[in-house]
Write a protein that holds these residues in place. Sequence first.
Motif, PDB file in Angstrom:
ATOM      1  N   ARG A  78       0.838  -1.207   0.000  1.00  0.00           N
ATOM      2  CA  ARG A  78       0.000   0.000   0.000  1.00  0.00           C
ATOM      3  C   ARG A  78       0.873   1.257   0.000  1.00  0.00           C
ATOM      4  O   ARG A  78       0.547   2.261  -0.629  1.00  0.00           O
ATOM      5  CB  ARG A  78      -0.946  -0.007   1.206  1.00  0.00           C
ATOM      6  N   LYS A  79       2.004   1.189   0.706  1.00  0.00           N
ATOM      7  CA  LYS A  79       2.918   2.332   0.715  1.00  0.00           C
ATOM      8  C   LYS A  79       3.487   2.586  -0.681  1.00  0.00           C
ATOM      9  O   LYS A  79       3.712   3.740  -1.068  1.00  0.00           O
ATOM     10  CB  LYS A  79       4.049   2.089   1.714  1.00  0.00           C
ATOM     11  N   ALA A  80       3.715   1.523  -1.438  1.00  0.00           N
ATOM     12  CA  ALA A  80       4.219   1.681  -2.805  1.00  0.00           C
ATOM     13  C   ALA A  80       3.189   2.405  -3.676  1.00  0.00           C
ATOM     14  O   ALA A  80       3.542   3.252  -4.503  1.00  0.00           O
ATOM     15  CB  ALA A  80       4.574   0.317  -3.401  1.00  0.00           C
ATOM     16  N   VAL A  81       1.922   2.075  -3.498  1.00  0.00           N
ATOM     17  CA  VAL A  81       0.855   2.767  -4.228  1.00  0.00           C
ATOM     18  C   VAL A  81       0.852   4.243  -3.859  1.00  0.00           C
ATOM     19  O   VAL A  81       0.837   5.129  -4.725  1.00  0.00           O
ATOM     20  CB  VAL A  81      -0.515   2.132  -3.920  1.00  0.00           C
ATOM     21  N   LEU A 114       8.129   7.955  -8.405  1.00  0.00           N
ATOM     22  CA  LEU A 114       8.086   6.620  -9.004  1.00  0.00           C
ATOM     23  C   LEU A 114       9.280   5.794  -8.558  1.00  0.00           C
ATOM     24  O   LEU A 114       9.159   4.575  -8.364  1.00  0.00           O
ATOM     25  CB  LEU A 114       8.047   6.738 -10.526  1.00  0.00           C
ATOM     26  N   ASP A 115      10.444   6.422  -8.383  1.00  0.00           N
ATOM     27  CA  ASP A 115      11.619   5.686  -7.916  1.00  0.00           C
ATOM     28  C   ASP A 115      11.380   5.127  -6.521  1.00  0.00           C
ATOM     29  O   ASP A 115      11.747   3.980  -6.228  1.00  0.00           O
ATOM     30  CB  ASP A 115      12.847   6.595  -7.904  1.00  0.00           C
ATOM     31  N   ASP A 133      -1.503   5.051 -15.407  1.00  0.00           N
ATOM     32  CA  ASP A 133      -0.207   5.248 -16.062  1.00  0.00           C
ATOM     33  C   ASP A 133       0.931   5.272 -15.047  1.00  0.00           C
ATOM     34  O   ASP A 133       1.966   4.626 -15.239  1.00  0.00           O
ATOM     35  CB  ASP A 133      -0.231   6.553 -16.849  1.00  0.00           C
ATOM     36  N   ARG A 134       0.744   5.985 -13.945  1.00  0.00           N
ATOM     37  CA  ARG A 134       1.817   6.083 -12.952  1.00  0.00           C
ATOM     38  C   ARG A 134       2.066   4.736 -12.265  1.00  0.00           C
ATOM     39  O   ARG A 134       3.219   4.370 -11.995  1.00  0.00           O
ATOM     40  CB  ARG A 134       1.501   7.169 -11.921  1.00  0.00           C
TER      41      ARG A 134
END
Length: 531
Positions: free
Chosen positions: A304-307, A355-356, A392-393
């Motif tokens: 969830r943190k990545a999202v 994004l990184d 897209d992201r």
Amino acid sequence: MMMRRSLRGLLAASALAVLATNAGAQPRDRPIRLVVNVGLQNLDPISSPSFVTRNFAYMVFDTLVAMDSKGEYRPQMLESWQPSADRMSWTFKLRPGLEFHDGTAVTAEDAVASIRRWGQRDAIGRQLMAATKEIRVVDPATFVIDLAKPFGHVVEALGKPSVHVPFVMPARIANATPPTQPVKEIMGSGPFLFDKDAWVPGERTYFRRNPAYRPREEAADGLAGGKRPLAERVEFLTMTDVSLRAAAITQGEVDYLEYAPFDYIPRLKRDRNLVLSQAGGIAQITGGLSINHYLPPFDRLPMRKAVQAALDRAEIVAAHGLGEGMASPDCTSLYMCGTTYSNDAGAGILRDASLDRARALLKEAGYNNERIAILQPADSALINPMALVVIDRLKRAGFNLDVQAADWSSIAGRWVGREPIDRGGWNLVPVVYTGFDMADPLSNVGIGYNCSNNQPWGYCVEAMKPVLDAYAAEGDPAKRKALAAELQRLAIENVTFPLTGQFRSPAVWRAELKGVIDFGFPVMWNIERAK
């Protein structure tokens, strides 16, 4: 491409021609035509989380308590309420003469049954029920809520203005229908009558003035005061093509757009025959991403943190091409900026979208390219542009997305289910909410449903439980704000509902409509055409 555009133009012209043909009546006799954002499928405001169902329900049902234009709560179906000295017992009295559309009297038994059904479904309703020892009927016009523990939001709960609203329906219907299932009969006591035989689900909904409705004596104010149904007929229409919406309102074939198409706002502002809404603050909108915490992989916090790390609010909101002052991408408050509990607790991480960083978090989470089902509401002019940027992201961050585009009504049906992915389940759904839904911790979609096992997302943060309980019991405004800030910090830290950006989406209506209440969502009483 040119052929596709030509076909769309022909379809738009055809639809406008149909509207024009139906508009042959004299102007004051024509129905008031509202274009809603998405098609109406579910008619039950308790089982459905959709704004369009809420809009429908305000036509045919009524509420015990209503919010006025200042955000204050007033009696609506009620004549009065009176708390005991220790505020542990609340007595409510209905005003006389209330009738359902079948002519039967509205009684305290109906109010109690409706509150109980709503209280199993809604976030603040569940909090109220958890604090309640007993709801008892005293006589046909009077009922009492006896609390088992302090609860400082009794009136606010009964006056909740948006999803889910505690509308009153007959006890025979409320008692017979679980809150997760749509009622089979629409029977309200509101200012308009629903013409079910003429209803075309997803396309057109018809209403007639309720001649038996008895409005309050005072002037209409927001959702409160005298709801006077002045129009003989009202229609809800669906137009998925935003260019068709713009053409219909400028040519006078429809009277009111729930949301003005963003690309056309400069043109609509210059048209003297049109009025754009000026509602702000709590009437603004925020986008977010509904996450299914029940299913892998988002039952794991690192995923969830990545999202959350991938969601650049400025880029996402920019998809709408909004003019100056219409977007607030810097807002990091889960309660939305410009509202009572707006704060920046825990917000530092939201200002660092990358994004990184999202890729690094995916690697840390051990993501193995599992398929992720994201439902794209392709027919929603509010959600779809933002959803496309979100998709897209997330793809660029490394998520393996299975993008499933559909109309919102179809998505809403899947959204409330708990099926596995291979049987129609879902992982992510881009959504939007207004400040009416977000501004209070007990109704906020990222806080108020904590550990309730009741709504689509299914989040449960143990550390949030005692803070939420303390907030529910607290009556002091300053202490409430401190507790609200801590709840926001916990929600952001655990990624219950990641934000995609705040913005303003004005309604627009024909200048010939008099008495329009500029509240933040369509209020169809008090409106009539100019002579």
